[in-house]
Design a protein around this motif. Structure first.
Motif, PDB file in Angstrom:
ATOM      1  N   PRO A   1       0.841  -1.197   0.000  1.00 57.74           N
ATOM      2  CA  PRO A   1       0.000   0.000   0.000  1.00 57.74           C
ATOM      3  C   PRO A   1       0.877   1.248   0.000  1.00 57.74           C
ATOM      4  CG  PRO A   1      -0.520  -1.480   1.847  1.00 57.74           C
ATOM      5  CD  PRO A   1       0.807  -1.886   1.295  1.00 57.74           C
ATOM      6  N   THR A   2       0.524   2.216  -0.821  1.00 52.64           N
ATOM      7  CA  THR A   2       1.157   3.527  -0.803  1.00 52.64           C
ATOM      8  C   THR A   2       0.048   4.560  -0.699  1.00 52.64           C
ATOM      9  OG1 THR A   2       1.140   4.004  -3.184  1.00 52.64           O
ATOM     10  CG2 THR A   2       2.920   2.595  -2.355  1.00 52.64           C
ATOM     11  N   LEU A   3       0.425   5.815  -0.451  1.00 52.76           N
ATOM     12  CA  LEU A   3      -0.571   6.853  -0.211  1.00 52.76           C
ATOM     13  C   LEU A   3      -0.389   8.031  -1.155  1.00 52.76           C
ATOM     14  CD1 LEU A   3      -0.592   6.977   3.698  1.00 52.76           C
ATOM     15  CD2 LEU A   3      -2.072   5.647   2.184  1.00 52.76           C
ATOM     16  N   GLY A   4      -1.516   8.633  -1.515  1.00 58.33           N
ATOM     17  CA  GLY A   4      -1.502   9.831  -2.328  1.00 58.33           C
ATOM     18  C   GLY A   4      -2.583  10.786  -1.893  1.00 58.33           C
ATOM     19  N   VAL A   5      -2.444  12.034  -2.297  1.00 59.60           N
ATOM     20  CA  VAL A   5      -3.420  13.072  -1.967  1.00 59.60           C
ATOM     21  C   VAL A   5      -4.591  13.047  -2.933  1.00 59.60           C
ATOM     22  CG1 VAL A   5      -3.733  15.582  -2.092  1.00 59.60           C
ATOM     23  CG2 VAL A   5      -1.899  14.618  -0.686  1.00 59.60           C
ATOM     24  N   ASP A   6      -4.330  12.723  -4.193  1.00 58.60           N
ATOM     25  CA  ASP A   6      -5.323  12.739  -5.265  1.00 58.60           C
ATOM     26  C   ASP A   6      -5.488  14.153  -5.805  1.00 58.60           C
ATOM     27  OD1 ASP A   6      -7.059  11.763  -7.136  1.00 58.60           O
ATOM     28  OD2 ASP A   6      -8.632  11.209  -5.748  1.00 58.60           O
ATOM     29  N   ALA A   7      -6.673  14.722  -5.751  1.00 58.33           N
ATOM     30  CA  ALA A   7      -6.951  15.992  -6.413  1.00 58.33           C
ATOM     31  C   ALA A   7      -6.979  17.139  -5.412  1.00 58.33           C
ATOM     32  CB  ALA A   7      -8.286  15.915  -7.145  1.00 58.33           C
ATOM     33  N   PRO A   8      -6.103  18.142  -5.565  1.00 57.25           N
ATOM     34  CA  PRO A   8      -6.144  19.299  -4.667  1.00 57.25           C
ATOM     35  C   PRO A   8      -7.448  20.074  -4.742  1.00 57.25           C
ATOM     36  CG  PRO A   8      -4.047  19.202  -5.823  1.00 57.25           C
ATOM     37  CD  PRO A   8      -4.942  18.193  -6.464  1.00 57.25           C
ATOM     38  N   SER A   9      -8.281  19.801  -5.735  1.00 51.56           N
ATOM     39  CA  SER A   9      -9.585  20.465  -5.799  1.00 51.56           C
ATOM     40  C   SER A   9     -10.458  20.099  -4.603  1.00 51.56           C
ATOM     41  CB  SER A   9     -10.303  20.119  -7.107  1.00 51.56           C
ATOM     42  OG  SER A   9     -10.448  18.715  -7.251  1.00 51.56           O
TER      43      SER A   9
ATOM     44  N   VAL B   1       1.884   2.405   8.886  1.00 49.67           N
ATOM     45  CA  VAL B   1       1.269   3.414   8.018  1.00 49.67           C
ATOM     46  C   VAL B   1       2.306   4.410   7.523  1.00 49.67           C
ATOM     47  CG1 VAL B   1      -0.375   5.333   7.983  1.00 49.67           C
ATOM     48  CG2 VAL B   1      -1.039   3.153   9.000  1.00 49.67           C
ATOM     49  N   LEU B   2       3.246   4.798   8.381  1.00 52.43           N
ATOM     50  CA  LEU B   2       4.308   5.710   7.940  1.00 52.43           C
ATOM     51  C   LEU B   2       5.127   5.083   6.822  1.00 52.43           C
ATOM     52  CD1 LEU B   2       5.845   8.362   8.241  1.00 52.43           C
ATOM     53  CD2 LEU B   2       7.180   7.303  10.082  1.00 52.43           C
ATOM     54  N   GLU B   3       5.325   3.781   6.880  1.00 53.86           N
ATOM     55  CA  GLU B   3       6.057   3.096   5.811  1.00 53.86           C
ATOM     56  C   GLU B   3       5.306   3.170   4.484  1.00 53.86           C
ATOM     57  OE1 GLU B   3       6.644  -0.791   7.437  1.00 53.86           O
ATOM     58  OE2 GLU B   3       8.507  -0.226   8.481  1.00 53.86           O
TER      59      GLU B   3
ATOM     60  N   GLY C   1      -1.772 -10.905  16.078  1.00 52.76           N
ATOM     61  CA  GLY C   1      -2.167 -10.391  14.775  1.00 52.76           C
ATOM     62  C   GLY C   1      -3.223  -9.313  14.817  1.00 52.76           C
ATOM     63  N   SER C   2      -3.728  -8.965  15.998  1.00 51.52           N
ATOM     64  CA  SER C   2      -4.755  -7.930  16.101  1.00 51.52           C
ATOM     65  C   SER C   2      -4.421  -7.014  17.283  1.00 51.52           C
ATOM     66  CB  SER C   2      -6.124  -8.561  16.302  1.00 51.52           C
ATOM     67  OG  SER C   2      -7.118  -7.560  16.446  1.00 51.52           O
ATOM     68  N   PRO C   3      -4.399  -5.702  17.105  1.00 47.45           N
ATOM     69  CA  PRO C   3      -4.706  -5.004  15.856  1.00 47.45           C
ATOM     70  C   PRO C   3      -3.544  -5.095  14.855  1.00 47.45           C
ATOM     71  CG  PRO C   3      -4.041  -3.429  17.502  1.00 47.45           C
ATOM     72  CD  PRO C   3      -4.107  -4.758  18.203  1.00 47.45           C
ATOM     73  N   TYR C   4      -3.895  -5.053  13.592  1.00 49.15           N
ATOM     74  CA  TYR C   4      -2.904  -5.221  12.531  1.00 49.15           C
ATOM     75  C   TYR C   4      -2.156  -3.924  12.261  1.00 49.15           C
ATOM     76  CZ  TYR C   4      -0.942  -6.457   7.971  1.00 49.15           C
ATOM     77  OH  TYR C   4      -0.089  -6.699   6.937  1.00 49.15           O
ATOM     78  N   VAL C   5      -2.884  -2.825  12.196  1.00 48.91           N
ATOM     79  CA  VAL C   5      -2.278  -1.564  11.776  1.00 48.91           C
ATOM     80  C   VAL C   5      -1.556  -0.908  12.948  1.00 48.91           C
ATOM     81  CG1 VAL C   5      -4.374  -0.221  12.232  1.00 48.91           C
ATOM     82  CG2 VAL C   5      -2.702   0.625  10.589  1.00 48.91           C
ATOM     83  N   THR C   6      -0.403  -0.321  12.663  1.00 49.35           N
ATOM     84  CA  THR C   6       0.369   0.464  13.619  1.00 49.35           C
ATOM     85  C   THR C   6       0.790   1.764  12.953  1.00 49.35           C
ATOM     86  OG1 THR C   6       2.507  -0.464  12.951  1.00 49.35           O
ATOM     87  CG2 THR C   6       1.286  -1.644  14.685  1.00 49.35           C
ATOM     88  N   SER C   7       1.201   2.713  13.769  1.00 52.43           N
ATOM     89  CA  SER C   7       1.676   3.985  13.211  1.00 52.43           C
ATOM     90  C   SER C   7       2.884   3.769  12.314  1.00 52.43           C
ATOM     91  CB  SER C   7       2.038   4.948  14.343  1.00 52.43           C
ATOM     92  OG  SER C   7       0.916   5.219  15.149  1.00 52.43           O
ATOM     93  N   ARG C   8       3.791   2.927  12.746  1.00 52.98           N
ATOM     94  CA  ARG C   8       5.001   2.690  11.959  1.00 52.98           C
ATOM     95  C   ARG C   8       4.659   2.089  10.605  1.00 52.98           C
ATOM     96  NH1 ARG C   8      10.319   2.799  13.335  1.00 52.98           N
ATOM     97  NH2 ARG C   8       9.651   3.239  15.474  1.00 52.98           N
TER      98      ARG C   8
END
Length: 442
Positions: free
Chosen positions: A291-299, A346-348, A337-344
């Motif tokens: 997974p990677t992240l993007g802003v999408d449309a500044p509109s 997501v930062l990755e 295995g739960s919870p799966y998501v961590t701050s680290r």
């Protein structure tokens, strides 16, 4: 270009390198645009010392999906409701852009994002109405100092897609010869394929094959059900192809992407506000898709990756908790295995994974000696760093306003809270004039 040897001194260094880890009271030595050394008490008498007391030193953020040309339409998209509304009220304003407007929109957006700590962006430019439109955007990219993958959009005017395809590809080839293929170049060329909504798979194949013949990274909007299967059946999936959104993706399609080393660009804030399914982020991660992240449309979304980090964490946590309720595991209890998501983790998504997704995994994403010195220095406010994992501070407490300094290839692009070599009054005037010109009576 770089600013010689620089020593960032005595900060909390979040390297995201699993071998180096986090370093309290750490230093980062930069030489000729690259990270030379990371550790404590580094001795470099010939280096310029930049105090980082009370700061977090972290890898620069990487936005893998940003439509920079929409920057002058900021706020206009908040009133839309659904894709049809966007397609009829926002996207048609593209016709009001000429090459100069593309230059100004790209310039203001890139500096806005850079000011917010985004050192690298994939500019998905689907407003290349003429060759000059693309040239205008590229002119801006050469001036901002941000690292960018300019994804040349194959979606022109819908009524001319077929007749213009070959001339567009010829222009891409000329730009490729001009920009070169060196991964260390700040401005690189990619190809934004025509969405399957607007073109048959055979036409998309022509574009993909051409881009691959030049070694260009590819990206494509993936909005409609079963598009990943169609790409797979056509033999077009590969680690060099970055699908975007993929909110309707099935587990079987995720396995296909994982098998070829694909990533996905999730634009969490815009997708969530648009009512799209959010489970694919966590499902993709579990399936082995990056997974990677993007802003999408500044509109309708601010070019601020810190906002994306926080939104992604909270949405993933909420989605996971909802699944636990559905399975009868309530109230929430920890188990393996739960919870799966961590701050680290997501930062990755916005650093390590983003670098890999745009073909720069060996150059960016971690503060590792030998890699490019794309770095953010983050202030920690009036009361300093929080307890626990410093990535919790980055994801949950920090905002773009805390970005003190930004380096790209070892060169300060922002320092002491102010963009370097940018006339801020002129920048604001340019943005205001462009907004008036584009929005008008819209």
């Amino acid at each position: 270009m770089s600013e010689g040897r620089i020593l960032l001194k005595n900060g909390t260094v979040v390297t995201l390198d699993p071998e180096l880890g986090d370093i309290s009271g750490g230093d980062v030595l930069i030489n000729d645009g690259r990270i030379e050394q990371v550790g404590q008490e580094i001795n470099a008498p010939d280096a310029e010392v930049v105090p980082a007391d009370g700061m977090v030193i972290m890898p620069g953020l990487i936005d893998t999906h940003l439509h920079m040309w929409q920057h002058p339409m900021r706020g206009l998209g908040q009133d839309v409701w659904g894709f049809d509304d966007y397609s009829s009220r926002v996207f048609p304003l593209r016709e009001r852009f000429g090459p100069q407007e593309m230059y100004e929109a790209t310039y203001t957006c890139a500096l806005d994002a850079l000011n917010n700590g985004t050192t690298t962006a994939l500019d998905f430019c689907h407003n290349v109405l003429t060759e000059e439109h693309a040239e205008g955007s590229l002119r801006a990219h050469r001036e901002t100092g941000q690292r960018v993958l300019f994804a040349y959009g194959m979606l022109g005017r819908e009524d001319r897609l077929v007749e213009e395809r070959q001339s567009r590809l010829a222009h891409v080839a000329r730009l490729h010869n001009e920009l070169g293929s060196d991964k260390t170049n700040l401005v690189r060329l990619g190809l934004a394929l025509t969405t399957l909504t607007f073109a048959p798979i055979e036409d998309v194949r022509v574009e993909a094959d051409f881009g691959r013949s030049l070694g260009l990274p590819l990206t494509i909007h993936q909005n409609i059900h079963a598009e990943v299967f169609r790409l797979h059946e056509a033999g077009l999936l590969g680690s060099d192809l970055l699908p975007v959104h993929s909110n309707n993706i099935t587990d079987a399609e995720l396995r296909l992407l994982a098998s070829c080393g694909c990533a996905i660009s999730f634009t969490t804030e815009s997708e969530h506000s648009g009512g799209l399914q959010m489970s694919p982020v966590g499902r993709a991660d579990r399936a082995g898709v990056l997974p990677t992240l993007g802003v999408d449309a500044p509109s309708f979304t601010d070019p601020d990756m810190f906002a994306q980090l926080r939104a992604t964490y909270n949405i993933m946590r909420a989605t996971e908790a909802q699944f636990e309720r559905q399975e009868g595991r309530w109230p929430l209890r920890r188990y393996e295995g739960s919870p799966y998501v961590t701050s680290r983790r997501v930062l990755e998504y916005a650093t390590v994974n983003g670098a890999k997704a745009i073909g720069l995994g060996d150059e960016l994403g971690t503060l590792t000696p030998g890699k490019q010195a794309d770095i953010v220095m983050l202030g920690t406010g009036l009361t300093g760093l929080i307890a626990g994992d410093p990535t919790n501070y980055i994801v949950h407490y920090a905002t773009s306003r805390d970005v003190d300094s930004v380096l790209v290839a070892g060169r300060f692009r922002k320092r002491g809270g102010r963009l370097v070599d940018v006339d801020l009054d002129k920048l604001a005037a340019t943005a205001a004039g462009l907004r008036s010109k584009i929005i008008g009576d819209a």
